[in-house]
Every structure is written in C-alpha cells, then in structure tokens.
Scaffold this motif. Structure first.
Motif, PDB file in Angstrom:
ATOM      1  N   ASP A  67       0.812  -1.204   0.000  1.00  0.00           N
ATOM      2  CA  ASP A  67       0.000   0.000   0.000  1.00  0.00           C
ATOM      3  C   ASP A  67       0.849   1.258   0.000  1.00  0.00           C
ATOM      4  O   ASP A  67       0.427   2.275  -0.533  1.00  0.00           O
ATOM      5  N   GLY A  68       2.014   1.198   0.597  1.00  0.00           N
ATOM      6  CA  GLY A  68       2.843   2.391   0.706  1.00  0.00           C
ATOM      7  C   GLY A  68       3.718   2.655  -0.501  1.00  0.00           C
ATOM      8  O   GLY A  68       4.325   3.710  -0.596  1.00  0.00           O
ATOM      9  N   TRP A 128       4.874   6.477  -0.732  1.00  0.00           N
ATOM     10  CA  TRP A 128       3.959   7.582  -0.454  1.00  0.00           C
ATOM     11  C   TRP A 128       4.368   8.245   0.853  1.00  0.00           C
ATOM     12  O   TRP A 128       4.515   7.592   1.884  1.00  0.00           O
ATOM     13  N   MET A 175       2.036   7.707   3.869  1.00  0.00           N
ATOM     14  CA  MET A 175       2.160   6.391   4.519  1.00  0.00           C
ATOM     15  C   MET A 175       3.382   6.363   5.439  1.00  0.00           C
ATOM     16  O   MET A 175       3.327   5.794   6.531  1.00  0.00           O
TER      17      MET A 175
END
Length: 166
Positions: free
Chosen positions: A1-2, A71, A74
């Motif tokens: 996700d990051g 990101w 994150m």
C-alpha cells in the motif's frame, strides 16, 4: 500500500521495467542527476502527491539504478504509529518507576515515622505501649534503644509512684 512506484533504469537512463504501467507519463527525469540525487533520498511529486524516492545502484552503478517511491503520507502515518508506541512504552516505564520509587520511599520512611510517633507518645508520658518494631538494621537499633528508654522511664515512674505512696 505504501509503494507509489518502482522502476529500473539502465546506465543510459532508459526505463527497462516499471510499475505501475503508466509510470513514465508522470515521471519528470533529469538523468543522471535525478538518479544520483535519489541515492540519498529525495522528495518528489508523483500524480499530485508527495513521494519519497530512493535509488540503489545496480552492481557498481554501471548497469543502472533501481528506484523505489514510497507515499510520503504512509511514511508519516507509520512514523506516528511507531512514535505513539514508543511514547506509550516510555509512559508505562515512567509510571512503573514512579510507583517503585513511591513504594521504596514509603517502605523506608514508614519505620521512621513509627519511631517518631512512639517517641512522641513517650514524651507525653505514655510508657505502657511497647514498640513492636523488629528489625536487624540501624532503624532496628534505634527502635531497641527507644524501647530501652521507654522501659527505663516506665520503671523510674513506677518507683516514683511507689515512693509517693509511702
């Protein structure tokens, strides 16, 4: 996700492999300076959001570079979570140390307070209450001395009372 993006570029700065598929549209590259700056880590914009980009040389650097973009939001969120855990652990440790300190201070002061209270009763003429403090340290030695004094004063007062009766 990051992970925002990842790509590999060759020694000439051509992107060989990348993810996501549309990555080259959003990249603003200035090879080789952009790759050299990314070796130390650099903040960049990607798709309108802040990204932290790091690069690593492939081999000795003659083969190219691997780039990873994370990101920034994150990274900051994970940093806050880690910091919150550390602060919580420090608070628990501080609370534990405080409780231990208070307990130790109380356990050291309690016998002294008992001795002061008993000496106060003796000074008011209450010789009938023996001191029950049994310790083998310096406080115990003071307690035994105070008990001998109480006993001696009680005996003296008893003799004085008997002499007055005669």
């Amino acid at each position: 996700d990051g992970i925002a993006f990842i790509f590999i570029e060759d020694a000439q700065g051509r992107i060989i492999v990348h993810h996501p598929k549309d990555l080259p549209i959003y990249l603003d590259r200035d090879f080789p300076r952009s790759a050299e700056r990314a070796l130390r880590g650099v903040a960049v914009q990607y798709r309108g959001s802040a990204v932290y980009e790091v690069a690593k040389r492939v081999g000795s650097g003659r083969q190219g570079f691997v780039h990873l973009g994370l990101w920034r939001g994150m990274i900051e969120a994970e940093s806050r979570r880690a910091l919150a855990r550390m602060v919580a652990m420090m608070a628990v440790a501080l609370l534990g140390i405080s409780v231990a300190f208070v307990y130790i201070a109380w356990s050291l002061n309690r016998p002294l307070l008992d001795l002061v209270q008993h000496a106060d009763r003796i000074s008011k003429g209450e010789f009938g209450v023996p001191l029950q403090l049994k310790r083998a340290d310096e406080i115990g030695e003071i307690a035994r001395s105070l008990e001998r004094m109480r006993s001696s004063l009680r005996a003296v007062m008893s003799r004085l009372d008997q002499n007055q009766l005669i």
